[in-house]
Design an enzyme around this catalytic site. Structure first.
Site, PDB file in Angstrom:
ATOM      1  N   ASP A  62       0.827  -1.206   0.000  1.00 21.64           N
ATOM      2  CA  ASP A  62       0.000   0.000   0.000  1.00 21.64           C
ATOM      3  C   ASP A  62       0.863   1.259   0.000  1.00 21.64           C
ATOM      4  OD1 ASP A  62      -2.303  -1.578   0.135  1.00 21.64           O
ATOM      5  OD2 ASP A  62      -2.329  -1.537   2.329  1.00 21.64           O
ATOM      6  N   TYR A 131       6.148 -10.021   6.874  1.00 20.62           N
ATOM      7  CA  TYR A 131       6.135  -8.585   7.108  1.00 20.62           C
ATOM      8  C   TYR A 131       6.616  -8.294   8.530  1.00 20.62           C
ATOM      9  CZ  TYR A 131       3.380  -7.235   2.962  1.00 20.62           C
ATOM     10  OH  TYR A 131       2.950  -6.991   1.685  1.00 20.62           O
TER      11      TYR A 131
END
Length: 306
Positions: A62, A131
């Site tokens: 994003d 992540y």
């Protein structure tokens, strides 16, 4: 493309000044910058239907999210690939890597360009993604140099409570309370690992020896609170929303029962939106052995259910 070759591109980027990965008109994105450079290097006009130079990525990030190790693939005609060699006495793949490194902006770094093995698909062949979200809380020494990849919060975080929340995410779940599906997709994902840890305070060189200096330079991430999560894939905003939920528990704003309820009822209702993007970095993409790449890609295309 009758004589197409598939290339694997390993790369990193600082997402601060990008509006995410996916190419969009009139907006700066990682995919847009790389594809524009590919068209220049390979001397292919943009919007050429015969040679689109379209990247397929392992996981779209994003706006403002970073990647220390992202993977994508590119299908390109061998004759077109050869155009980047010029006066260099190297194979075309090596020439392409060199030219990309020289021509891409400073916030994108090319780790490697290689011919992909048979069956490789950067997105569908992937086994898992890792992540890490980094936070400096009130018990951390805030280093302003890290502001682009560390979120600063004023509160002290209760790591034990946050780990109790994180443990609830492990396994196959519908993360509909913490994510939004793509059209025709699902928010069912399998989380393999999820935990919070405070990085110990340590010097840059931690071997018990001194070299005459009066001060030991600290490691840049000393004292940070980090969330590591590994899953087969992630739905949109899933990691940042899970982090936000854990942080709300960690500062005492929400209870563990509240978090458990969100896991049990996969419904977005406004209290589990995504936290700020700058603390999040895509760290690793794992792939199976080469002889299992095609089978993995075929299996993962199936829509999952619980």
């Amino acid at each position: 493309m009758l004589d197409a070759v598939r290339l694997r591109i390993d790369l990193a980027y600082d997402g601060t000044h990008f509006y995410g990965w996916a190419k969009q008109p009139e907006i700066r994105t990682v995919q847009g910058e790389i594809e524009r450079t590919l068209h220049t290097v390979l001397r292919v006009p943009e919007h050429d239907a015969d040679e689109p130079l379209r990247l397929t990525v392992a996981g779209r990030t994003d706006t403002g999210v970073h990647a220390s190790h992202q993977v994508c693939h590119l299908d390109v005609d061998e004759d077109v690939l050869a155009r980047c060699v010029g006066h260099m006495d190297v194979p075309p793949v090596t020439a392409l890597a060199r030219r990309l490194r020289r021509m891409l902006p400073d916030d994108i770094s090319i780790h490697a360009v290689s011919k992909a093995p048979d069956g490789f698909d950067a997105r569908f062949s992937a086994l898992e993604r890792t992540y890490v979200y980094r936070i400096a809380d009130s018990n951390s020494e805030i280093d302003p140099r890290t502001r682009n990849f560390v979120l600063h919060v004023d509160n002290e975080l209760n790591i034990e409570a946050m780990n109790e929340a994180a443990a609830m995410t492990i396994g196959l779940h519908d993360f509909g309370s913490f994510a939004t599906p793509n059209p025709g997709g699902t928010t069912i994902r399998e989380v393999k690992t999820a935990y919070w840890r405070r990085i110990p305070q340590r010097p840059l060189i931690d071997d018990g020896m001194t070299m005459g200096e009066r001060y030991r330079t600290p490691a840049a991430e000393s004292g940070l609170v980090c969330f590591t999560i590994v899953a087969d894939a992630f739905a949109r905003n899933m990691v940042r929303s899970l982090v936000n939920g854990c942080v709300q528990v960690g500062i005492g704003k929400r209870s563990l029962d509240w978090f458990a309820g969100k896991m049990a009822t996969p419904l977005r209702e406004g209290s589990t939106g995504p936290i700020a993007p700058q603390g999040l970095t895509l760290e690793h993409i794992e792939y199976p052995a080469n002889d299992q790449l095609a089978a993995r890609a075929e299996a993962i295309r199936a829509k999952r259910t619980l």
